[in-house]
Every structure is written in C-alpha cells, then in structure tokens.
Design a protein around this motif. Structure first.
Motif, short mmCIF file in Angstrom:
data_model
loop_
_atom_site.label_atom_id
_atom_site.label_comp_id
_atom_site.label_asym_id
_atom_site.label_seq_id
_atom_site.Cartn_x
_atom_site.Cartn_y
_atom_site.Cartn_z
N ILE A 1 0.69 -1.10 0.08
CA ILE A 1 -0.02 0.01 -0.08
C ILE A 1 0.92 0.98 0.02
CG2 ILE A 1 -1.62 1.31 1.45
CD1 ILE A 1 -2.66 -1.40 2.60
N ASP A 2 0.58 2.19 -0.90
CA ASP A 2 1.44 3.28 -0.95
C ASP A 2 0.53 4.57 -1.13
OD1 ASP A 2 2.75 5.55 -1.83
OD2 ASP A 2 4.09 4.55 -3.15
N PRO A 3 0.49 5.28 -0.08
CA PRO A 3 -0.59 6.39 0.24
C PRO A 3 -0.57 7.28 -0.89
CG PRO A 3 0.88 6.42 2.11
CD PRO A 3 1.24 5.32 1.08
N ILE A 4 0.58 7.66 -1.37
CA ILE A 4 1.02 8.76 -2.29
C ILE A 4 0.57 8.43 -3.46
CG2 ILE A 4 2.88 10.08 -3.44
CD1 ILE A 4 4.58 9.67 -0.86
N GLU A 5 0.89 7.24 -4.17
CA GLU A 5 0.34 6.55 -5.50
C GLU A 5 -1.11 5.99 -5.75
OE1 GLU A 5 2.97 3.88 -7.58
OE2 GLU A 5 4.97 4.92 -6.72
N GLY A 6 -1.51 5.83 -4.21
CA GLY A 6 -2.85 5.36 -4.05
C GLY A 6 -3.24 4.06 -4.59
N SER B 1 2.74 3.97 4.04
CA SER B 1 3.12 2.80 3.40
C SER B 1 3.15 1.61 4.23
CB SER B 1 4.57 3.08 2.93
OG SER B 1 4.59 4.18 1.98
N ILE B 2 2.53 0.51 3.75
CA ILE B 2 2.43 -0.89 4.34
C ILE B 2 2.85 -1.87 3.36
CG2 ILE B 2 1.16 -2.43 5.52
CD1 ILE B 2 -0.97 -0.15 6.14
N PRO B 3 3.93 -2.41 3.85
CA PRO B 3 4.43 -3.46 2.85
C PRO B 3 3.76 -4.92 2.77
CG PRO B 3 5.97 -3.51 4.94
CD PRO B 3 4.74 -2.46 4.96
N GLN C 1 -11.45 -12.39 0.29
CA GLN C 1 -11.74 -11.37 -0.87
C GLN C 1 -10.59 -10.57 -0.95
OE1 GLN C 1 -15.40 -10.00 0.37
NE2 GLN C 1 -16.58 -11.26 -0.79
N VAL C 2 -10.33 -9.81 -2.24
CA VAL C 2 -9.19 -8.98 -2.71
C VAL C 2 -10.05 -7.80 -2.74
CG1 VAL C 2 -7.67 -8.33 -4.09
CG2 VAL C 2 -7.95 -10.79 -3.79
N TRP C 3 -9.51 -6.66 -1.76
CA TRP C 3 -10.07 -5.37 -1.74
C TRP C 3 -8.59 -4.41 -2.03
CZ3 TRP C 3 -14.98 -3.97 -0.94
CH2 TRP C 3 -15.91 -4.96 -0.46
N SER C 4 -9.16 -3.29 -3.02
CA SER C 4 -8.22 -2.29 -3.12
C SER C 4 -8.06 -1.68 -1.75
CB SER C 4 -8.74 -1.26 -4.18
OG SER C 4 -8.74 -1.83 -5.48
N ALA C 5 -7.05 -1.21 -1.39
CA ALA C 5 -6.80 -0.59 -0.17
C ALA C 5 -5.86 0.87 -0.10
CB ALA C 5 -6.26 -1.54 0.55
N LYS C 6 -5.98 1.69 0.90
CA LYS C 6 -5.29 2.58 1.34
C LYS C 6 -5.27 2.72 2.54
CE LYS C 6 -8.62 6.75 1.09
NZ LYS C 6 -8.89 7.53 0.44
N ALA C 7 -4.24 3.33 3.14
CA ALA C 7 -3.86 3.63 4.39
C ALA C 7 -3.18 5.11 4.46
CB ALA C 7 -2.99 2.76 4.71
N ASP C 8 -2.76 5.60 5.64
CA ASP C 8 -2.25 6.73 5.83
C ASP C 8 -0.71 6.46 5.69
OD1 ASP C 8 -4.67 8.16 6.59
OD2 ASP C 8 -4.46 7.69 8.78
N LYS D 1 -12.84 1.34 -1.88
CA LYS D 1 -11.65 0.79 -1.42
C LYS D 1 -11.65 0.71 0.30
CE LYS D 1 -8.14 2.79 -4.41
NZ LYS D 1 -7.06 3.71 -4.42
N VAL D 2 -10.98 -0.32 0.83
CA VAL D 2 -11.06 -0.30 2.26
C VAL D 2 -9.74 0.56 2.93
CG1 VAL D 2 -12.30 -2.42 2.44
CG2 VAL D 2 -9.65 -2.42 2.24
N VAL D 3 -9.98 1.15 4.05
CA VAL D 3 -9.26 2.05 4.61
C VAL D 3 -8.46 1.31 5.79
CG1 VAL D 3 -8.61 4.17 5.76
CG2 VAL D 3 -10.18 4.13 4.13
#
Length: 149
Positions: free
Chosen positions: A104-109, A127-129, A118-125, A143-145
């Motif tokens: 997850i890359d918050p800058i690139e979204g 970067s998460i490897p 289930q696979v979900w598009s995700a975002k976070a505050d 998207k899930v936060v």
C-alpha cells in the motif's frame, strides 16, 4: 339519491379493492386503514345502516386504524425488518483483519488486501509492505481503509 344509496356497498367494495391494491403495490402502510374503513362501511350498508352513518364509521375506523398502525404496528414491522438485516460484503469486512497482498502506497494510491478471502483495493495513512496484517477501519468508495495491527 335513492339509486346511489342502494348501491353504496358496491362503492365501498370498489374503494376497499382500490385501497388494498395501492397498499399491496406500495407495501408501506399507506392505505390499509382506508381499506379497513371502507370494508366496515360496506358491511354496514349490507345491514341497511344509513349512508351518513356509513361515512362517519368509515372516517372513524380509518382514523383509529391509522393510529393503531402508526403507534403499534409500524414500529413492530420496523423492528422486525432491522432484525432481518443482512450485511453486504462491504459491511462484513469492517473491523476484520486482512493481509496486504500488494504493498500500500498512500502517495500513489495503490495497494490491495485480502480480507475474508476477498481481495480489496486498499489505502492507508502510511506505506504498508506486502505480508503485513492489517485491520479494516472503514470503506471509502470501493476501497477499504486499513491500519497496521
């Protein structure tokens, strides 16, 4: 006027049917009280009760049945509907744990997590490897936060 009063039961029957059909189509307790009032008025006409009394009884029964529906029946039906609520897929993943399957890359979204299979598009505050266990906080669009646990 004589002919009109002799066929009042037919008018009450037609009104009962119309109100019942409207109720069946709307399913929202919109005209059921009028259907009951007109049905009672029809019965009164069949027993020879004067038209004026039929009209008064129609109004009184309709109002009383309306009050009963709004005070007692509608809250019961609303409660039953809430008990039968089934969450959607989106609701099921809230507060669940998942695994990041695409960083997850918050800058690139960009980023994806797998939650409950289930696979979900995700975002976070942050970067998460990939491979990190996360918790779903909320939904934003599709998207899930998430946050790291």
């Amino acid at each position: 006027m004589e002919m009109f009063t002799e066929s009042m039961w037919m008018l009450w029957l037609i009104l009962t049917i119309v109100f019942a059909v409207v109720e069946a189509v709307t399913l929202g307790l919109t005209t059921v009280w009028c259907a009951v009032g007109s049905f009672v008025a029809m019965i009164l006409d069949l027993f020879g009760v004067p038209t004026t009394i039929q009209l008064v009884v129609f109004v009184v029964v309709s109002v009383v049945f309306f009050i009963i529906c709004m005070i007692w029946l509608k809250p019961q039906l609303d409660k039953l509907q809430r008990l039968q609520f089934k969450p959607t897929n989106a609701d099921r993943v809230l507060n669940q744990e998942g695994v990041v399957i695409k960083s997850i890359d918050p800058i690139e979204g960009v980023g994806q997590v797998k939650v409950m299979g289930q696979v979900w598009s995700a975002k976070a505050d942050q970067s998460i490897p990939e491979g990190t266990v996360v918790k779903v906080l909320r939904m934003e669009g599709v998207k899930v936060v998430v946050e790291v646990i």
